[in-house]
Structures are given as structure tokens and as C-alpha cells.
Scaffold this motif. Structure first.
Motif, PDB file in Angstrom:
ATOM      1  N   ALA A  34       0.180  -1.851 -13.440  1.00  0.00           N
ATOM      2  CA  ALA A  34      -0.129  -0.723 -12.558  1.00  0.00           C
ATOM      3  C   ALA A  34      -0.634   0.453 -13.379  1.00  0.00           C
ATOM      4  O   ALA A  34      -0.143   0.720 -14.480  1.00  0.00           O
ATOM      5  CB  ALA A  34       1.111  -0.319 -11.770  1.00  0.00           C
ATOM      6  N   ALA A  35      -1.627   1.153 -12.823  1.00  0.00           N
ATOM      7  CA  ALA A  35      -2.177   2.343 -13.476  1.00  0.00           C
ATOM      8  C   ALA A  35      -2.196   3.484 -12.467  1.00  0.00           C
ATOM      9  O   ALA A  35      -2.772   3.355 -11.387  1.00  0.00           O
ATOM     10  CB  ALA A  35      -3.591   2.065 -13.984  1.00  0.00           C
ATOM     11  N   LEU A  48      -3.244   4.938  -7.295  1.00  0.00           N
ATOM     12  CA  LEU A  48      -2.647   3.842  -8.051  1.00  0.00           C
ATOM     13  C   LEU A  48      -3.616   2.678  -7.956  1.00  0.00           C
ATOM     14  O   LEU A  48      -4.145   2.395  -6.884  1.00  0.00           O
ATOM     15  CB  LEU A  48      -1.300   3.433  -7.467  1.00  0.00           C
ATOM     16  CG  LEU A  48      -0.737   2.187  -8.143  1.00  0.00           C
ATOM     17  CD1 LEU A  48       0.410   2.547  -9.058  1.00  0.00           C
ATOM     18  CD2 LEU A  48      -0.298   1.171  -7.128  1.00  0.00           C
ATOM     19  N   ALA A  49      -3.861   2.049  -9.079  1.00  0.00           N
ATOM     20  CA  ALA A  49      -4.736   0.875  -9.108  1.00  0.00           C
ATOM     21  C   ALA A  49      -4.178  -0.092 -10.139  1.00  0.00           C
ATOM     22  O   ALA A  49      -3.156   0.181 -10.776  1.00  0.00           O
ATOM     23  CB  ALA A  49      -6.178   1.275  -9.447  1.00  0.00           C
ATOM     24  N   TRP A  50      -4.835  -1.192 -10.309  1.00  0.00           N
ATOM     25  CA  TRP A  50      -4.432  -2.202 -11.283  1.00  0.00           C
ATOM     26  C   TRP A  50      -5.440  -2.222 -12.422  1.00  0.00           C
ATOM     27  O   TRP A  50      -6.628  -1.997 -12.203  1.00  0.00           O
ATOM     28  CB  TRP A  50      -4.338  -3.573 -10.621  1.00  0.00           C
ATOM     29  CG  TRP A  50      -3.252  -3.583  -9.612  1.00  0.00           C
ATOM     30  CD1 TRP A  50      -3.368  -3.333  -8.268  1.00  0.00           C
ATOM     31  CD2 TRP A  50      -1.864  -3.793  -9.845  1.00  0.00           C
ATOM     32  NE1 TRP A  50      -2.144  -3.386  -7.665  1.00  0.00           N
ATOM     33  CE2 TRP A  50      -1.194  -3.671  -8.609  1.00  0.00           C
ATOM     34  CE3 TRP A  50      -1.124  -4.086 -10.984  1.00  0.00           C
ATOM     35  CZ2 TRP A  50       0.177  -3.827  -8.481  1.00  0.00           C
ATOM     36  CZ3 TRP A  50       0.253  -4.242 -10.850  1.00  0.00           C
ATOM     37  CH2 TRP A  50       0.879  -4.112  -9.618  1.00  0.00           C
ATOM     38  N   ILE A  51      -4.930  -2.471 -13.618  1.00  0.00           N
ATOM     39  CA  ILE A  51      -5.800  -2.489 -14.775  1.00  0.00           C
ATOM     40  C   ILE A  51      -5.497  -3.736 -15.605  1.00  0.00           C
ATOM     41  O   ILE A  51      -4.340  -4.124 -15.760  1.00  0.00           O
ATOM     42  CB  ILE A  51      -5.648  -1.182 -15.595  1.00  0.00           C
ATOM     43  CG1 ILE A  51      -6.824  -0.950 -16.529  1.00  0.00           C
ATOM     44  CG2 ILE A  51      -4.319  -1.114 -16.308  1.00  0.00           C
ATOM     45  CD1 ILE A  51      -6.932   0.486 -17.030  1.00  0.00           C
ATOM     46  N   SER A  52      -6.553  -4.359 -16.079  1.00  0.00           N
ATOM     47  CA  SER A  52      -6.440  -5.530 -16.957  1.00  0.00           C
ATOM     48  C   SER A  52      -6.656  -5.065 -18.398  1.00  0.00           C
ATOM     49  O   SER A  52      -7.108  -3.946 -18.648  1.00  0.00           O
ATOM     50  CB  SER A  52      -7.503  -6.569 -16.580  1.00  0.00           C
ATOM     51  OG  SER A  52      -8.801  -6.030 -16.788  1.00  0.00           O
ATOM     52  N   CYS A  66     -11.972   2.464 -15.974  1.00  0.00           N
ATOM     53  CA  CYS A  66     -12.336   1.162 -15.426  1.00  0.00           C
ATOM     54  C   CYS A  66     -11.043   0.466 -15.015  1.00  0.00           C
ATOM     55  O   CYS A  66     -10.071   0.460 -15.774  1.00  0.00           O
ATOM     56  CB  CYS A  66     -13.076   0.351 -16.484  1.00  0.00           C
ATOM     57  SG  CYS A  66     -13.534  -1.307 -15.972  1.00  0.00           S
ATOM     58  N   TYR A  67     -11.012  -0.080 -13.808  1.00  0.00           N
ATOM     59  CA  TYR A  67      -9.851  -0.794 -13.293  1.00  0.00           C
ATOM     60  C   TYR A  67     -10.232  -2.252 -13.050  1.00  0.00           C
ATOM     61  O   TYR A  67     -11.374  -2.657 -13.250  1.00  0.00           O
ATOM     62  CB  TYR A  67      -9.387  -0.189 -11.960  1.00  0.00           C
ATOM     63  CG  TYR A  67      -8.951   1.251 -12.045  1.00  0.00           C
ATOM     64  CD1 TYR A  67      -7.714   1.583 -12.579  1.00  0.00           C
ATOM     65  CD2 TYR A  67      -9.762   2.282 -11.569  1.00  0.00           C
ATOM     66  CE1 TYR A  67      -7.294   2.906 -12.647  1.00  0.00           C
ATOM     67  CE2 TYR A  67      -9.348   3.605 -11.633  1.00  0.00           C
ATOM     68  CZ  TYR A  67      -8.115   3.909 -12.167  1.00  0.00           C
ATOM     69  OH  TYR A  67      -7.706   5.214 -12.235  1.00  0.00           O
ATOM     70  N   TRP A  68      -9.270  -3.030 -12.563  1.00  0.00           N
ATOM     71  CA  TRP A  68      -9.527  -4.379 -12.093  1.00  0.00           C
ATOM     72  C   TRP A  68      -9.424  -4.355 -10.579  1.00  0.00           C
ATOM     73  O   TRP A  68      -8.413  -3.927 -10.025  1.00  0.00           O
ATOM     74  CB  TRP A  68      -8.524  -5.385 -12.664  1.00  0.00           C
ATOM     75  CG  TRP A  68      -8.758  -6.761 -12.130  1.00  0.00           C
ATOM     76  CD1 TRP A  68      -8.047  -7.385 -11.156  1.00  0.00           C
ATOM     77  CD2 TRP A  68      -9.806  -7.660 -12.497  1.00  0.00           C
ATOM     78  NE1 TRP A  68      -8.575  -8.626 -10.891  1.00  0.00           N
ATOM     79  CE2 TRP A  68      -9.661  -8.814 -11.715  1.00  0.00           C
ATOM     80  CE3 TRP A  68     -10.849  -7.596 -13.414  1.00  0.00           C
ATOM     81  CZ2 TRP A  68     -10.519  -9.904 -11.819  1.00  0.00           C
ATOM     82  CZ3 TRP A  68     -11.691  -8.682 -13.516  1.00  0.00           C
ATOM     83  CH2 TRP A  68     -11.526  -9.816 -12.734  1.00  0.00           C
ATOM     84  N   SER A  69     -10.469  -4.776  -9.899  1.00  0.00           N
ATOM     85  CA  SER A  69     -10.455  -4.849  -8.439  1.00  0.00           C
ATOM     86  C   SER A  69      -9.886  -6.198  -8.026  1.00  0.00           C
ATOM     87  O   SER A  69     -10.500  -7.241  -8.260  1.00  0.00           O
ATOM     88  CB  SER A  69     -11.873  -4.692  -7.879  1.00  0.00           C
ATOM     89  OG  SER A  69     -11.869  -4.968  -6.495  1.00  0.00           O
ATOM     90  N   ARG A  70      -8.715  -6.175  -7.421  1.00  0.00           N
ATOM     91  CA  ARG A  70      -8.098  -7.427  -6.968  1.00  0.00           C
ATOM     92  C   ARG A  70      -8.864  -8.018  -5.798  1.00  0.00           C
ATOM     93  O   ARG A  70      -8.946  -9.230  -5.670  1.00  0.00           O
ATOM     94  CB  ARG A  70      -6.636  -7.188  -6.582  1.00  0.00           C
ATOM     95  CG  ARG A  70      -5.776  -6.796  -7.790  1.00  0.00           C
ATOM     96  CD  ARG A  70      -4.322  -6.632  -7.459  1.00  0.00           C
ATOM     97  NE  ARG A  70      -4.129  -5.659  -6.386  1.00  0.00           N
ATOM     98  CZ  ARG A  70      -3.019  -5.554  -5.685  1.00  0.00           C
ATOM     99  NH1 ARG A  70      -1.992  -6.341  -5.908  1.00  0.00           N
ATOM    100  NH2 ARG A  70      -2.914  -4.637  -4.744  1.00  0.00           N
ATOM    101  N   SER A  71      -9.452  -7.175  -4.958  1.00  0.00           N
ATOM    102  CA  SER A  71     -10.190  -7.703  -3.797  1.00  0.00           C
ATOM    103  C   SER A  71     -11.509  -8.346  -4.212  1.00  0.00           C
ATOM    104  O   SER A  71     -11.908  -9.372  -3.660  1.00  0.00           O
ATOM    105  CB  SER A  71     -10.434  -6.604  -2.762  1.00  0.00           C
ATOM    106  OG  SER A  71     -11.196  -5.561  -3.327  1.00  0.00           O
ATOM    107  N   ARG A  72     -12.186  -7.756  -5.191  1.00  0.00           N
ATOM    108  CA  ARG A  72     -13.475  -8.309  -5.647  1.00  0.00           C
ATOM    109  C   ARG A  72     -13.343  -9.249  -6.835  1.00  0.00           C
ATOM    110  O   ARG A  72     -14.313  -9.885  -7.231  1.00  0.00           O
ATOM    111  CB  ARG A  72     -14.428  -7.164  -5.999  1.00  0.00           C
ATOM    112  CG  ARG A  72     -14.847  -6.342  -4.782  1.00  0.00           C
ATOM    113  CD  ARG A  72     -15.715  -5.186  -5.216  1.00  0.00           C
ATOM    114  NE  ARG A  72     -14.888  -4.266  -5.989  1.00  0.00           N
ATOM    115  CZ  ARG A  72     -14.991  -2.956  -5.971  1.00  0.00           C
ATOM    116  NH1 ARG A  72     -15.906  -2.381  -5.261  1.00  0.00           N
ATOM    117  NH2 ARG A  72     -14.189  -2.201  -6.683  1.00  0.00           N
ATOM    118  N   GLN A  73     -12.148  -9.260  -7.451  1.00  0.00           N
ATOM    119  CA  GLN A  73     -11.900 -10.090  -8.632  1.00  0.00           C
ATOM    120  C   GLN A  73     -12.895  -9.804  -9.758  1.00  0.00           C
ATOM    121  O   GLN A  73     -13.486 -10.706 -10.343  1.00  0.00           O
ATOM    122  CB  GLN A  73     -11.914 -11.576  -8.264  1.00  0.00           C
ATOM    123  CG  GLN A  73     -10.737 -12.001  -7.406  1.00  0.00           C
ATOM    124  CD  GLN A  73      -9.423 -11.921  -8.168  1.00  0.00           C
ATOM    125  OE1 GLN A  73      -9.217 -12.635  -9.136  1.00  0.00           O
ATOM    126  NE2 GLN A  73      -8.533 -11.029  -7.737  1.00  0.00           N
TER     127      GLN A  73
END
Length: 135
Positions: A34-35, A48-52, A66-73
């Protein structure tokens, strides 16, 4: 001793190599943590977003979040379609390395709805109230 315990016991100014810290992050099964994005000068929590790991490495290298989009993968460079970029001021990991705080300069609204932040639904008594509108 784990790296997180070492850092917990470390003094101000002690440091560890970034690569070792990234290796020690307890990424979830999807390779994410989580970011939280926070406006650096006001302290306002924006989103709040997700980051790889690749997204975090790109963020640190370019200073553009830059984040990771879980919906767009796929990698999601904040503002690439909206123009509402986030410029990284400082990145911090929490005490056990499973959450990231990104202190940013937000350019434009943070939320895809056009609101200043994503936290516009306030829980008040037995209701959820919208507390801000699109800018």
C-alpha cells in the motif's frame, strides 16, 4: 536479526542500502504494498494506491509518482492521462516495511472524480456524507 529490527534499533542517521531494503519489503502475493500519497506542505492525505517494486524504483528514479493499477494490470504513472501529476518530495516506509508514505506535490486534483483527494465520503453517525465536490 531482520533488517526491520535493525532499523527499529538504529539511531538517527544510520542507514542501509536501498537494494537491501527493497529486497526485504514484504510484498504481498501480487508483488504490491500500500502507498499513501500525502501533500508535502499541508499534510493532507490525498489517496491510497498500490505500488510494485518496478513502480517504486521508477518513482525514486524519476521523482514522478508511478503506481501499479490493479484494474489495468500495468504501471500507472499518476497524471499521464489527466495531467494531475504527483512530484515526489520524499518516500518513507513504515516500521515493518509493508506500507509506503509518499510525500508529494500534487498538481491538480488527486482524485479521478476531480476532487482534491479521494477521501470525500465522511462517515458521520449512521450516514456517509459527501464533503467535497470536483474542482
Amino acid at each position: 536479526m531482520s533488517l526491520w529490527l535493525e532499523l527499529e534499533q538504529a539511531g538517527i542517521g544510520d542507514s542501509r542500502p536501498l537494494a537491501a531494503v527493497l529486497d526485504a519489503i514484504p510484498w504481498n502475493a501480487d508483488g504490491l504494498i500500500a502507498a499513501i500519497a500525502q501533500q508535502y506542505d499541508t499534510g493532507d492525505v490525498l489517496m491510497l494506491a498500490w505500488i510494485s517494486r518496478p513502480a517504486l524504483e521508477e518513482t525514486l528514479a524519476t521523482r514522478q509518482v508511478c503506481y501499479w493499477s490493479r484494474s489495468r494490470q500495468q504501471l500507472w504513472r499518476k497524471g499521464e492521462s489527466s495531467g494531475n501529476h504527483q512530484r515526489l518530495i520524499e518516500a518513507r516506509l513504515d516500521c515493518d516495511g509493508d506500507a509506503l508514505l509518499l510525500k508529494v506535490e500534487q498538481l491538480g486534483p488527486a482524485c479521478h472524480t476531480g476532487r482534491p483527494n479521494c477521501f470525500y465520503n465522511a462517515i458521520r453517525d449512521e450516514r456517509v456524507c459527501v464533503i467535497s465536490v470536483a474542482q
